[in-house]
Structure formats: structure tokens, C-alpha cells
Scaffold this active site. Structure first.
Site, PDB file in Angstrom:
ATOM      1  N   GLU A   1       0.796  -1.282  -0.053  1.00  0.00           N
ATOM      2  CA  GLU A   1       0.083  -0.138   0.036  1.00  0.00           C
ATOM      3  C   GLU A   1       0.884   1.351   0.055  1.00  0.00           C
ATOM      4  O   GLU A   1       0.561   2.144  -0.563  1.00  0.00           O
ATOM      5  CB  GLU A   1      -0.903   0.018   1.302  1.00  0.00           C
ATOM      6  CG  GLU A   1      -1.766  -1.196   1.103  1.00  0.00           C
ATOM      7  CD  GLU A   1      -3.006  -1.007   0.146  1.00  0.00           C
ATOM      8  OE1 GLU A   1      -3.005  -0.232  -0.601  1.00  0.00           O
ATOM      9  OE2 GLU A   1      -3.875  -1.977   0.141  1.00  0.00           O
TER      10      GLU A   1
ATOM     11  N   ARG B   1       0.735   3.711  -3.144  1.00  0.00           N
ATOM     12  CA  ARG B   1       0.320   4.939  -3.104  1.00  0.00           C
ATOM     13  C   ARG B   1       1.207   6.199  -2.870  1.00  0.00           C
ATOM     14  O   ARG B   1       1.336   7.421  -3.562  1.00  0.00           O
ATOM     15  CB  ARG B   1      -0.748   5.059  -1.900  1.00  0.00           C
ATOM     16  CG  ARG B   1      -2.048   4.049  -2.173  1.00  0.00           C
ATOM     17  CD  ARG B   1      -2.831   4.108  -0.902  1.00  0.00           C
ATOM     18  NE  ARG B   1      -3.823   2.831  -0.937  1.00  0.00           N
ATOM     19  CZ  ARG B   1      -4.971   2.715  -0.584  1.00  0.00           C
ATOM     20  NH1 ARG B   1      -5.516   3.854   0.035  1.00  0.00           N
ATOM     21  NH2 ARG B   1      -5.365   1.752  -0.607  1.00  0.00           N
TER      22      ARG B   1
ATOM     23  N   ASP C   1      -5.204 -10.192  -7.796  1.00  0.00           N
ATOM     24  CA  ASP C   1      -5.595  -8.985  -9.169  1.00  0.00           C
ATOM     25  C   ASP C   1      -4.459  -8.312  -9.765  1.00  0.00           C
ATOM     26  O   ASP C   1      -4.191  -8.619 -11.011  1.00  0.00           O
ATOM     27  CB  ASP C   1      -6.599  -8.139  -8.751  1.00  0.00           C
ATOM     28  CG  ASP C   1      -6.337  -7.285  -7.343  1.00  0.00           C
ATOM     29  OD1 ASP C   1      -5.219  -7.463  -6.699  1.00  0.00           O
ATOM     30  OD2 ASP C   1      -6.900  -6.264  -6.955  1.00  0.00           O
TER      31      ASP C   1
ATOM     32  N   THR D   1      -0.801   0.549 -10.327  1.00  0.00           N
ATOM     33  CA  THR D   1      -2.005   0.228  -9.892  1.00  0.00           C
ATOM     34  C   THR D   1      -2.704   1.102  -8.920  1.00  0.00           C
ATOM     35  O   THR D   1      -4.017   0.973  -8.647  1.00  0.00           O
ATOM     36  CB  THR D   1      -1.892  -1.214  -9.238  1.00  0.00           C
ATOM     37  OG1 THR D   1      -3.301  -1.928  -9.145  1.00  0.00           O
ATOM     38  CG2 THR D   1      -1.442  -0.999  -7.722  1.00  0.00           C
TER      39      THR D   1
END
Ligand code: DMJ
Length: 674
Positions: free
Chosen positions: A305, A309, A438, A663
Site C-alpha cells: 500500500e 500510493r 488481481d 495500480t
């Protein structure tokens, strides 16, 4: 041939004169010839005094006019020279052949058409003529970057400023005048490029079509894009008023929540603001990054994460703005995340304490999630390229090599967990394109594109996986016969599909655009229709987190069934993301229309009047969607960004032949082979 002797014989070279006779006293001989400086000065002054006021004004005007012309022609010659230099660089670009892999010809797709404005829902956004265009202001020094084609960019910037001025005019609630920057003001500076010692990769050269594209009139921002900017500013207002510098806004309780304590929403939104041209907001956020963002904190962060990000957000903002502050911060967080890779297998731990430099798996297991350890590569590889420090790329490449060689896959489909001690897949037998797997598939393709389409193992794994999807996970629903991607658990097919899977149509379309099999595009078209139906068949017009498709026709039943535990919506981006790719590559306006419907439903059911948007618990109840009181950072980082790009007809607004989105929707440059 030049002959000096012949030239001398011809006498002095002929000169052309323009003589201006001001009066009889000027004639040589009147009063004797006196060419002293003082005499000339006096004489000129006398002449000047003898002129009428009108004559003086005419002369002054002529001088001023000539001076302005001189300055302008000097500037444009400089620009012309720069663009000639750039062009010759462009022409050096060569295509790279991929040995052993025969790619289909990239499809020639029609250019996207102009959006059809629809004011119906937002009459207040209808454009009005601004009283007078604002002056084109340059950004502060931190936004100043070398722009090789500044003339076109300034023009775009001016158009963009005008468009937002019109929005501000129309928006009576927010009267603050906004001067903004256009995306085309952002360039990758040539001197940002650093070749990692290992692979000799370098800053992407411009595709050959770029020069021609840059000659085109820039596409002005349209009304749907303005509606997205308005949504962003509403979300940002909530964040600024109640959660500034914190991770996430809680818009109902007018407070915030912390996850890592690193201003997640602010960092995730930086490049969105740049792309939208929100200069004032960007500058304010930049100040926070410069003065308040510190990573020296005793805090556990999730490797994946924080990579997608924070590291991704800082790197893309660095590329767009050219501001080295963001690269410095990216280096800092990148270094602090490295302890995650110190495991027996080199498969990274999920969590890192960025202050202490220690890492560990989650408390209950020594497993990491497959999608997490295989979806940090674009960012770490780019960090190596920019810093020249190989260690980042080496660490993440090793993970990919390891996973490439692992057994336990099912026709290219991977399990969801991998053990950090043994390096083996665990919980074998469950295969999904949703949560925990994913972005493994997404990053196989995207790393291959990022690296100049030469890392064949990545492409092989991607192609095999798509074959695996077709063989094991594709089914059609009833009654509409929607193609969907289900899950496989120990040989049993489940008709369950996460909203997360809706990244897949976009990824398939991107692959097809890059020369992969044409049937990938067909599949993308079928799947995006399904993802749209996951919104359209629901009472609020918003998708739930998970749907189950009906495999058998039943009277009165739709294709989509929703279980009570799955009916929340977190403002996720995946469908809008895929709509963006589909529109870019096909030009079919239905994709824009679908995105527009979704934006309006977000506005209807998730917008909080005092600022911000909220996740909701029940997409099936329009009269009470049960707000959750949380605005995820990806709503600003991804959802609204993809929405804005979807509504744009400017293929150079993040050109997909030059940038690859991570992503979390942070664009990073595509490398080309040196
Ligand atoms: C984002 O953080 C990323 O898109 C990630 O890949 C999946 N989850 C969220 C958005 O849904």
C-alpha cells in the site's frame, strides 16, 4: 566560387539606405559639417522639439512597436530551435523486436471523438462567457520546468485557465478565482534521466507521432471534465477542512482516520491535482510535503500500500512537475521500505516499520499476499532508474523471477498466498482475479511495457495467465449472457466476481494496444460491458464490492445477485479505469456515457454536503445507502483521475505510449531500450 581579386575590382559593396529628411538644417554643409557627439545630441533634441505632438506620438509608437516585434521574434526563434533539436532526437527512435514472440499487428483504432456535453444533471456547470480572460501567470519556481515546446503548452495552459475560470463563474458557491496549470506544462526533463548501471535503460524518447500531435490544436477541457474537477474540489474541501495532513477523511463526523499517519490522501492526490491543473491546491499540498511529511516515524506500514500510493504518487508527481522535492521524498521512503526484502526467501514481508528499519509478516502468519509482493515492481524499478541505485530494482526483479519459476500455478493462474520463509505458494487450489491476486496479472503486462517490451518471461507469464482465465474462469450469465470472470476453488467454479476484477478489461485492452492478441480486445469489450452492468443493474446505479452471477435463467432475476455482506461500495476505481482505456483505444462514446452515469450516481449517493464523498454500506437502498463515513484515498488518486481522463479527447493527456499507470493510477514513464 568566391574570388577576392574580382570583388576588390568591383569597388566597395553596395549599401541600401533609408534616409529620413527632417528639415533643411540636416543637410550637410548648412552651418558647416560638425559630427561631434555633443552637436549631434543637441541637434536631435532641437529637431524633436520642433515636431508636433502628433508627429512625436507616431514616432514613439513606431519605436515601441518595433521593440515588441523584436522581442517576440527572438522568443519564437528560440522555440523553433528547441523543437528542431527535439525532433532529431525523436527520429532516432527504433522499434525493438521481441525474439521468440510473434505479436499481432497493433490495431489501427479510430481517434476518440469529441465528447457530447450533457448538462442535464448539472445545470449550474453550464459554461458562461468569462468577462475577460485572466492573465497567463507562470507558476512559482517549484513549478517552473523546462518546456521544450512552450508555445503550444502556454496555449493549452491558457485554454485550461479559461475553462476553469468559466467553471468558477458558473459555480456561485465557490467564488475563489483559480488560476491553474495545464498538464502540458509538465514535461519529463531530460536531465532527470539516470541509467541504472545494470540494464542500460533510459528516459523514453518521444514516439514518432508526438511531433505531429504537438502541432495539433490542444483539446480544451470539456464540461464533463469540469464536473470531475468540481467533484474533486468538493472532496478536497472536506479533506482540507477536517483531515488536512492525515490519511483519510471521515466526512460525516468531520474528522479523519489514520492508517500509516503519512497524509495518504494528500500524497495520492498530488498528481491528480497536477493533471487537473489545480495549481493553488497543488502548491498548498506541496508545502505540506516539504514541511511536514517525514518518514522517520515509529510506524508499521504495509509494503504494498505504501509503495503504490506513496512511492508511486511521489514518483509520478516528480515526473509531471519536475520538482526534485518529490524525488527526494521518494528516495527516502524507498530506502525505508527495503528492510521488507530481508527474508529467508527474498519474498518480502507485508509490513515494515519505517522508523526502526524492521520488517515482519502479519501477526497471524508468515505468508505474504501474492498480489502485494508482485505489484511493487513498477515503482521500485523506476526508483532505480532515477537514482542509479540498482538495489531497488534487484530486490523486486528477484521476486518476479522467483514467482516465474514456482510450481503451484494452474495454467498461469497463481494462488493467493506465498510463504516468506519457504518462498512457496500456500493455500493452493484457489484461483481468482480478485482480491489478493488481481494486480499480479496487471503488473506482468505493465512491467513488460515499462521495460520496453523485452523482458519475455513477464510476457510469457501474462499470456499464459490470460489463457488460464479463458480456460478456467470465464462464464456467461443469464439472462443477458454477460461474460464474467469467476473463481476456482479446488476444482469447483464459483460465479463470484469482485469489483476489483474490473481492472481486467483495461489491462487486456492495453495489451492489445501494445500488439498482443486481438482476441484480448474482444474479451475486454465483453468484460467492460459486464462491469458496467454491475452498476446499471443495481438500485443506486453503483456497484457492490462483490457480485454473484446467475448461471441459470430464473423468472424475475437479473444477471447480478448481491449478498448482504457484499453490498458496500468503497468509491473504487476499477470500472472507471477500464472505461478510460476502452475509450482511449476505441473512441466509442458509450464508454464515456457509462462513466458519466457513474459519476452522477457517486454525486447522488456518496457526496457529503459539507465536503467530501463517503463509502456506503448499501448500494441497494437509494433512500438510505448507509454512509460509512470514510473517503478512501484512491477516490482522489484513482477514481476521479480516471474519470477526468475518460472524458478527455486528448490522447496526449497522459499518452499511453509514453506512460504506464501503476495500480494506484500514478503514471510512470515507459522506458525504451538504450
Ligand atoms: C487501490 O489501492 C489499487 O487500485 C489496488 O490495486 C486495488 N485496490 C485499490 C482500489 O480499489
Amino acid at each position: 566560387m568566391y574570388s577576392g581579386a574580382a570583388a576588390a575590382a568591383a569597388g566597395p559593396p553596395r549599401r541600401d539606405f533609408i534616409s529620413v529628411t527632417l528639415g533643411p538644417e540636416d543637410a550637410v554643409g548648412v552651418g558647416g559639417y560638425n559630427n561631434s557627439k555633443a552637436w549631434r545630441r543637441r541637434s536631435c533634441w532641437r529637431k524633436w522639439k520642433q515636431l508636433s505632438r502628433l508627429q512625436r506620438s507616431v514616432i514613439l509608437f513606431l519605436f515601441a512597436f518595433l521593440a515588441v516585434c523584436g522581442v517576440l521574434s527572438y522568443t519564437s526563434m528560440g522555440e523553433a530551435w528547441k523543437s528542431i533539436t527535439n525532433k532529431s532526437l525523436d527520429e532516432q527512435r527504433t522499434e525493438q523486436e521481441i525474439p521468440g514472440l510473434k505479436l499481432a499487428n497493433p490495431a489501427v483504432l479510430p481517434a476518440p471523438q469529441k465528447a457530447d456535453a450533457n448538462h442535464g444533471e448539472y445545470p449550474e456547470l453550464s459554461l458562461q462567457k468569462p468577462p475577460k480572460p485572466p492573465p497567463v501567470r507562470r507558476g512559482p519556481s517549484n513549478l517552473q520546468i523546462k518546456a521544450p515546446r512552450r508555445d503550444m503548452r502556454l496555449k493549452t495552459r491558457h485554454d485550461t485557465i479559461k475553462a476553469v475560470e468559466e467553471l468558477v463563474e458558473a459555480d456561485k458557491v465557490e467564488k475563489t478565482e483559480k488560476s491553474i496549470i495545464s498538464w502540458r506544462g509538465a514535461v519529463i526533463e531530460p536531465d532527470q534521466s539516470t541509467e541504472p548501471p545494470s540494464s542500460k535503460i533510459k528516459e523514453p524518447e518521444k514516439p514518432s507521432s508526438v511531433d505531429a500531435e504537438d502541432q495539433k490544436e490542444p483539446v480544451p477541457i470539456n464540461e464533463r471534465q469540469l464536473a470531475v474537477i468540481e467533484a474533486f474540489r468538493h472532496a478536497w474541501k472536506g479533506y482540507k477542512d477536517f483531515a488536512w495532513g492525515h490519511d483519510e477523511l471521515k466526512p460525516l463526523s468531520k474528522s479523519y482516520s489514520e492508517w500509516f499517519g503519512l497524509g495518504l490522501t494528500l500524497i495520492d492526490a498530488l498528481d491528480t491535482m497536477w493533471i487537473f491543473g489545480l495549481k493553488e491546491e497543488f502548491e498548498e499540498a506541496r508545502k505540506w510535503v516539504a514541511n511536514d511529511l517525514v518518514f522517520d516515524k515509529n510506524v508499521d506500514v504495509n509494503l504494498f500500500e505504501s509503495t503504490i500510493r506513496i512511492l508511486g504518487g511521489l514518483l509520478s508527481t516528480y515526473h509531471l512537475s519536475g520538482d526534485s522535492l518529490f524525488l527526494e521524498k521518494a528516495k527516502d521512503i524507498g530506502n525505508r521500505l527495503m528492510p521488507a526484502f530481508k527474508t529467508p526467501s527474498k519474498i518480502p514481508y507485508s509490513d515494515v516499520n519505517i522508523g526502526r528499519g524492521t520488517a515482519h509478516p502479519p501477526r497471524w502468519t508468515s505468508d505474504s499476499t501474492v498480489a502485494e509482493v508482485t505489484s511493487i515492481q513498477l515503482e521500485f524499478r523506476e526508483l532505480s532508474r532515477l537514482t542509479g541505485d540498482e538495489k531497488f530494482q534487484k530486490a523486486v526483479d528477484e521476486v518476479m523471477k522467483h514467482v516465474h519459476a514456482l510450481s503451484g500455478k494452474n495454467d498461469g493462474l497463481v494462488p493467493m498466498f506465498i510463504n516468506t520463509n519457504s518462498g512457496q505458494f500456500t493455500h493452493l487450489g484457489v484461483y481468482t482475479l480478485g482480491a489478493r491476486a488481481d494486480s499480479y496479472y496487471e503488473y506482468l503486462l505493465k512491467q513488460w511495457i515499462q521495460g520496453g517490451k523485452k523482458e519475455n518471461e513477464l510476457l510469457e507469464d501474462y499470456m499464459r495467465a490470460i489463457e488460464g482465465v479463458k480456460k478456467h474462469l470465464l462464464q456467461r450469465s443469464e439472462p443477458k449472457k454477460l461474460t464474467f470472470v469467476g473463481e476456482l476453488a479446488h476444482g469447483h467454479f464459483s460465479a463470484k466476481m469482485d469489483h476489483l476484477v474490473c481492472f481486467l478489461p483495461g489491462t487486456l485492452a492495453l495489451g492489445a494496444h501494445n500488439g498482443l492478441a486481438a482476441d484480448h480486445m474482444k474479451l475486454a469489450e465483453a468484460l467492460i460491458e459486464t462491469c458496467y452492468q454491475m452498476y446499471a443493474q443495481v438500485e443506486t446505479g453503483l456497484s457492490p464490492e462483490i457480485v454473484h452471477f446467475n448461471l441459470h435463467a430464473q423468472k424475475g432475476h437479473k444477471d447480478v445477485e448481491i449478498k448482504p455482506a457484499d453490498r458496500h461500495n468503497l468509491l473504487r476505481p476499477e470500472t472507471v479505469e477500464s472505461l478510460f482505456y476502452m475509450y482511449r483505444f476505441t473512441g466509442d462514446k458509450k464508454y464515456q456515457d457509462w462513466g458519466w452515469e457513474i459519476l452522477q450516481n457517486f454525486n447522488r449517493y456518496t457526496r457529503v454536503p459539507t465536503g467530501g464523498y463517503t463509502s456506503i454500506n448499501n448500494v441497494q437502498n437509494p433512500s438510505n445507502p448507509e454512509p460509512r463515513d470514510k473517503m478512501e484515498s484512491f477516490f482522489l488518486g484513482e477514481t476521479l483521475k480516471y474519470m477526468f481522463l475518460l472524458f478527455s479527447d486528448d490522447i496526449d493527456l497522459i499518452n499511453l505510449d509514453k506512460y504506464i499507470f501503476n495500480t494506484e493510477a500514478h503514471p510512470l514513464p515507459i522506458w525504451v531500450p538504450a
